[in-house]
Design a protein around this motif. Structure first.
Motif, PDB file in Angstrom:
ATOM      1  N   GLU A 138      42.975  12.458 115.032  1.00  0.00           N
ATOM      2  CA  GLU A 138      43.375  12.399 116.563  1.00  0.00           C
ATOM      3  C   GLU A 138      44.603  11.797 116.895  1.00  0.00           C
ATOM      4  O   GLU A 138      45.036  11.272 117.920  1.00  0.00           O
ATOM      5  N   ALA A 139      45.453  11.989 115.755  1.00  0.00           N
ATOM      6  CA  ALA A 139      46.599  11.414 116.073  1.00  0.00           C
ATOM      7  C   ALA A 139      47.571  11.809 117.163  1.00  0.00           C
ATOM      8  O   ALA A 139      48.424  11.199 117.846  1.00  0.00           O
ATOM      9  N   ALA A 140      47.243  12.914 117.536  1.00  0.00           N
ATOM     10  CA  ALA A 140      47.896  13.672 118.634  1.00  0.00           C
ATOM     11  C   ALA A 140      47.723  12.996 119.963  1.00  0.00           C
ATOM     12  O   ALA A 140      48.639  12.970 120.838  1.00  0.00           O
ATOM     13  N   MET A 141      46.410  12.519 120.206  1.00  0.00           N
ATOM     14  CA  MET A 141      46.169  11.803 121.435  1.00  0.00           C
ATOM     15  C   MET A 141      47.030  10.596 121.133  1.00  0.00           C
ATOM     16  O   MET A 141      47.348  10.101 122.420  1.00  0.00           O
ATOM     17  N   SER A 142      46.919   9.739 120.506  1.00  0.00           N
ATOM     18  CA  SER A 142      47.514   8.474 120.163  1.00  0.00           C
ATOM     19  C   SER A 142      49.162   8.682 120.438  1.00  0.00           C
ATOM     20  O   SER A 142      49.395   7.882 121.003  1.00  0.00           O
ATOM     21  N   TRP A 143      49.564   9.862 119.963  1.00  0.00           N
ATOM     22  CA  TRP A 143      50.985   9.979 120.117  1.00  0.00           C
ATOM     23  C   TRP A 143      51.294  10.226 121.592  1.00  0.00           C
ATOM     24  O   TRP A 143      52.301   9.575 122.112  1.00  0.00           O
ATOM     25  N   ARG A 144      50.344  11.062 122.385  1.00  0.00           N
ATOM     26  CA  ARG A 144      50.886  11.330 123.658  1.00  0.00           C
ATOM     27  C   ARG A 144      50.720  10.112 124.590  1.00  0.00           C
ATOM     28  O   ARG A 144      51.537   9.890 125.422  1.00  0.00           O
ATOM     29  N   GLN A 145      49.781   9.022 123.997  1.00  0.00           N
ATOM     30  CA  GLN A 145      49.854   7.939 124.999  1.00  0.00           C
ATOM     31  C   GLN A 145      50.668   6.703 124.444  1.00  0.00           C
ATOM     32  O   GLN A 145      51.378   6.054 125.308  1.00  0.00           O
ATOM     33  N   ALA A 146      51.351   6.839 123.110  1.00  0.00           N
ATOM     34  CA  ALA A 146      52.486   6.286 122.693  1.00  0.00           C
ATOM     35  C   ALA A 146      53.699   6.546 123.530  1.00  0.00           C
ATOM     36  O   ALA A 146      54.467   5.778 123.995  1.00  0.00           O
ATOM     37  N   VAL A 147      53.840   7.928 123.625  1.00  0.00           N
ATOM     38  CA  VAL A 147      55.126   8.407 124.519  1.00  0.00           C
ATOM     39  C   VAL A 147      54.980   7.777 126.035  1.00  0.00           C
ATOM     40  O   VAL A 147      56.157   7.401 126.339  1.00  0.00           O
ATOM     41  N   LEU A 148      53.996   7.921 126.416  1.00  0.00           N
ATOM     42  CA  LEU A 148      53.857   7.423 127.870  1.00  0.00           C
ATOM     43  C   LEU A 148      54.252   5.762 127.856  1.00  0.00           C
ATOM     44  O   LEU A 148      54.831   5.477 128.655  1.00  0.00           O
ATOM     45  N   ALA A 149      53.487   5.083 126.886  1.00  0.00           N
ATOM     46  CA  ALA A 149      53.795   3.815 126.834  1.00  0.00           C
ATOM     47  C   ALA A 149      55.174   3.362 126.919  1.00  0.00           C
ATOM     48  O   ALA A 149      55.947   2.283 127.192  1.00  0.00           O
ATOM     49  N   SER A 150      55.923   4.022 125.971  1.00  0.00           N
ATOM     50  CA  SER A 150      57.376   4.040 125.694  1.00  0.00           C
ATOM     51  C   SER A 150      58.163   4.253 126.824  1.00  0.00           C
ATOM     52  O   SER A 150      59.273   3.767 127.051  1.00  0.00           O
ATOM     53  N   ARG A 151      57.675   5.032 127.603  1.00  0.00           N
ATOM     54  CA  ARG A 151      58.477   5.422 129.190  1.00  0.00           C
ATOM     55  C   ARG A 151      58.528   4.081 129.765  1.00  0.00           C
ATOM     56  O   ARG A 151      59.295   3.758 130.654  1.00  0.00           O
ATOM     57  N   ILE A 152      57.328   3.379 129.661  1.00  0.00           N
ATOM     58  CA  ILE A 152      57.251   1.910 130.457  1.00  0.00           C
ATOM     59  C   ILE A 152      58.117   1.048 129.702  1.00  0.00           C
ATOM     60  O   ILE A 152      59.075   0.533 130.343  1.00  0.00           O
ATOM     61  N   ALA A 153      58.241   1.092 128.497  1.00  0.00           N
ATOM     62  CA  ALA A 153      58.930   0.066 127.750  1.00  0.00           C
ATOM     63  C   ALA A 153      60.490   0.408 127.818  1.00  0.00           C
ATOM     64  O   ALA A 153      61.191  -0.369 127.873  1.00  0.00           O
ATOM     65  N   SER A 154      60.808   1.490 128.061  1.00  0.00           N
ATOM     66  CA  SER A 154      62.332   1.992 128.125  1.00  0.00           C
ATOM     67  C   SER A 154      63.055   1.356 129.445  1.00  0.00           C
ATOM     68  O   SER A 154      64.266   1.352 129.496  1.00  0.00           O
ATOM     69  N   ARG A 155      62.037   0.773 130.327  1.00  0.00           N
ATOM     70  CA  ARG A 155      62.747   0.515 131.772  1.00  0.00           C
ATOM     71  C   ARG A 155      63.164  -0.991 131.191  1.00  0.00           C
ATOM     72  O   ARG A 155      64.143  -1.508 131.635  1.00  0.00           O
ATOM     73  N   GLY A 156      62.486  -1.522 130.277  1.00  0.00           N
ATOM     74  CA  GLY A 156      63.112  -3.091 129.603  1.00  0.00           C
ATOM     75  C   GLY A 156      62.864  -4.226 130.711  1.00  0.00           C
ATOM     76  O   GLY A 156      62.949  -5.308 130.205  1.00  0.00           O
ATOM     77  N   ASP A 157      62.957  -3.825 131.918  1.00  0.00           N
ATOM     78  CA  ASP A 157      62.588  -5.049 132.828  1.00  0.00           C
ATOM     79  C   ASP A 157      61.529  -5.153 133.561  1.00  0.00           C
ATOM     80  O   ASP A 157      61.298  -6.007 134.517  1.00  0.00           O
ATOM     81  N   THR A 158      60.272  -4.529 133.090  1.00  0.00           N
ATOM     82  CA  THR A 158      58.861  -4.777 133.465  1.00  0.00           C
ATOM     83  C   THR A 158      58.329  -5.945 132.785  1.00  0.00           C
ATOM     84  O   THR A 158      58.936  -6.572 131.927  1.00  0.00           O
ATOM     85  N   GLU A 159      57.399  -6.493 133.422  1.00  0.00           N
ATOM     86  CA  GLU A 159      56.621  -7.535 132.900  1.00  0.00           C
ATOM     87  C   GLU A 159      56.095  -7.324 131.288  1.00  0.00           C
ATOM     88  O   GLU A 159      56.092  -8.110 130.742  1.00  0.00           O
ATOM     89  N   HIS A 160      56.146  -6.174 131.057  1.00  0.00           N
ATOM     90  CA  HIS A 160      55.469  -5.748 129.752  1.00  0.00           C
ATOM     91  C   HIS A 160      56.831  -5.804 128.533  1.00  0.00           C
ATOM     92  O   HIS A 160      56.423  -5.914 127.318  1.00  0.00           O
ATOM     93  N   GLY A 161      58.061  -5.943 129.003  1.00  0.00           N
ATOM     94  CA  GLY A 161      58.908  -5.863 128.130  1.00  0.00           C
ATOM     95  C   GLY A 161      59.364  -4.409 127.538  1.00  0.00           C
ATOM     96  O   GLY A 161      59.121  -3.438 127.947  1.00  0.00           O
ATOM     97  N   SER A 162      59.946  -4.727 126.218  1.00  0.00           N
ATOM     98  CA  SER A 162      60.586  -3.306 125.715  1.00  0.00           C
ATOM     99  C   SER A 162      59.615  -3.043 124.385  1.00  0.00           C
ATOM    100  O   SER A 162      59.740  -2.068 123.728  1.00  0.00           O
ATOM    101  N   PHE A 163      58.553  -3.788 124.366  1.00  0.00           N
ATOM    102  CA  PHE A 163      57.338  -3.523 123.398  1.00  0.00           C
ATOM    103  C   PHE A 163      56.193  -3.266 124.329  1.00  0.00           C
ATOM    104  O   PHE A 163      55.532  -4.340 124.735  1.00  0.00           O
ATOM    105  N   VAL A 164      55.480  -2.249 124.313  1.00  0.00           N
ATOM    106  CA  VAL A 164      54.202  -1.954 125.259  1.00  0.00           C
ATOM    107  C   VAL A 164      53.204  -1.232 124.307  1.00  0.00           C
ATOM    108  O   VAL A 164      53.321   0.041 124.030  1.00  0.00           O
TER     109      VAL A 164
END
Length: 356
Positions: free
Chosen positions: A224-250
């Protein structure tokens, strides 16, 4: 990614005393040594073509080149100089050939027999082929194109919990890839580096590496790696902002409402799309400072002391900014519904880059 093949080939060329061409197992050019004057027209021709004609491939196969265990002369072809092909093998598997112009110089052949460069080049070709195979597997896994039976045929357990990881690195992905999670399944997918790793693999190298944004998908069966990947990509969208409370590792597992926000086509969000209270707040001469303090306050559940500590300002400054934010936005911060508009609107504005 540089793996040392060209360097080793150049050293071997100096040892042999002849310009060399490195071919893969299908006789296509992998690398060659540069020379200002090339007296070998067949070498120049194969370099320009990249891949041999089918008739040439068939002729070499018919001459038993693939089965050779030592240097072999190419079949005679009218108008084409004879060449020497030295098979490169790892565990008896043919990886390719080193080739040079046959000048009836037995000393050249003897020099190859004792050169550690030959073994080194074979090992580098083997590593390159293995990496290519792993990269192809990763691309097919995250695309959902690998069946359980195929994984089992490759010696992989489909039900082993694994995480997909998306790493954004602004065009420096090849350089970043060399130092992160050695041995993990990895592939470059456009401008993103994709990893598939075991659930319990430490990710400190990713967390601590500067200049990258990392999204970590949930641990799911490898199938089921495809599902984990889709959610990893979405998490990296949050991380790419870099200025959120989550930082650049999400981690996807750590996200709340951001899971929904990450699915919004943020590139389409404009200032006029924001709630009225947010637009009024940002219109103030100190709107960005007010928005930053207010968002931090809402993120922390109204803990002014925590906001002051996180922003390096006095608690009285926090209260002053909150009062100002309430006045210019027209929102009472004890009004739950209005506060929700402010919080969600500010968070979307942040992700859309409207608070930069």
């Amino acid at each position: 990614m540089h793996d040392g093949v060209e360097e080793q080939l150049a050293i071997l060329a100096d040892e042999i005393g002849a310009p060399l061409v490195l071919l893969d197992a299908e006789y296509s050019v992998v690398a060659f040594t540069p020379h200002s004057v090339d007296a070998d027209p067949s070498r120049a021709g194969v370099i320009l073509r990249g891949s041999p004609r089918e008739s040439v491939r068939q002729g070499l196969d018919a001459a038993g080149v693939r089965e050779a265990r030592g240097p072999v002369q190419t079949p005679a072809v009218p108008g084409v100089p004879l060449r020497i092909l030295l098979p490169l093998r790892v565990d008896d598997v043919l990886m390719g050939f080193v080739s040079w112009l046959d000048e009836n110089d037995d000393a050249q052949v003897r020099r190859t027999e004792g050169s550690p460069r030959v073994h080194a080049i074979a090992q580098l070709l083997h590593a390159r082929a293995s990496a290519d195979d792993r990269s192809d597997l990763v691309r097919r896994l995250i695309a959902g194109q690998v069946s359980v039976s195929e994984l089992q045929d490759d010696g992989l357990a489909a039900d082993v919990p694994s995480r997909a990881i998306s790493v954004r690195a602004d065009g420096t992905v090849p350089a970043v890839a060399e130092g992160l999670l050695p041995g993990a399944l990895a592939a470059q997918v456009g401008g993103v580096l994709a990893f598939i790793v075991a659930e319990d693999l430490p990710l400190d190298a990713l967390r601590e590496h500067p200049g990258i944004a990392v999204g970590v998908g949930p641990a799911l069966p490898l199938a089921e790696a495809a599902m984990s990947w889709r959610q990893a990509v979405l998490a990296s969208r949050i991380a790419s902002r870099g200025d959120t409370e989550h930082g650049s590792f999400v981690r996807w597992d750590d996200l709340g409402v951001e899971r929904l926000l990450a699915r919004i086509p943020l590139e389409l969000v404009r200032h006029e799309d924001l709630p009225k209270s947010v637009r009024m707040l940002l219109a103030d001469s100190r709107g960005l400072d007010l928005a930053d303090t207010l968002l931090a306050f809402l993120d922390r559940g109204g803990d002014a002391a925590a906001v002051a500590a996180s922003r390096g300002i006095a608690r009285s400054t926090v209260y002053h900014r909150l009062e100002r934010a309430s006045a210019v936005s027209g929102v009472r911060l004890d009004d739950g519904s209005a506060r929700l508009d402010l919080h969600a609107g500010l968070r979307i504005a942040q992700f859309a880059g409207l608070l930069d």
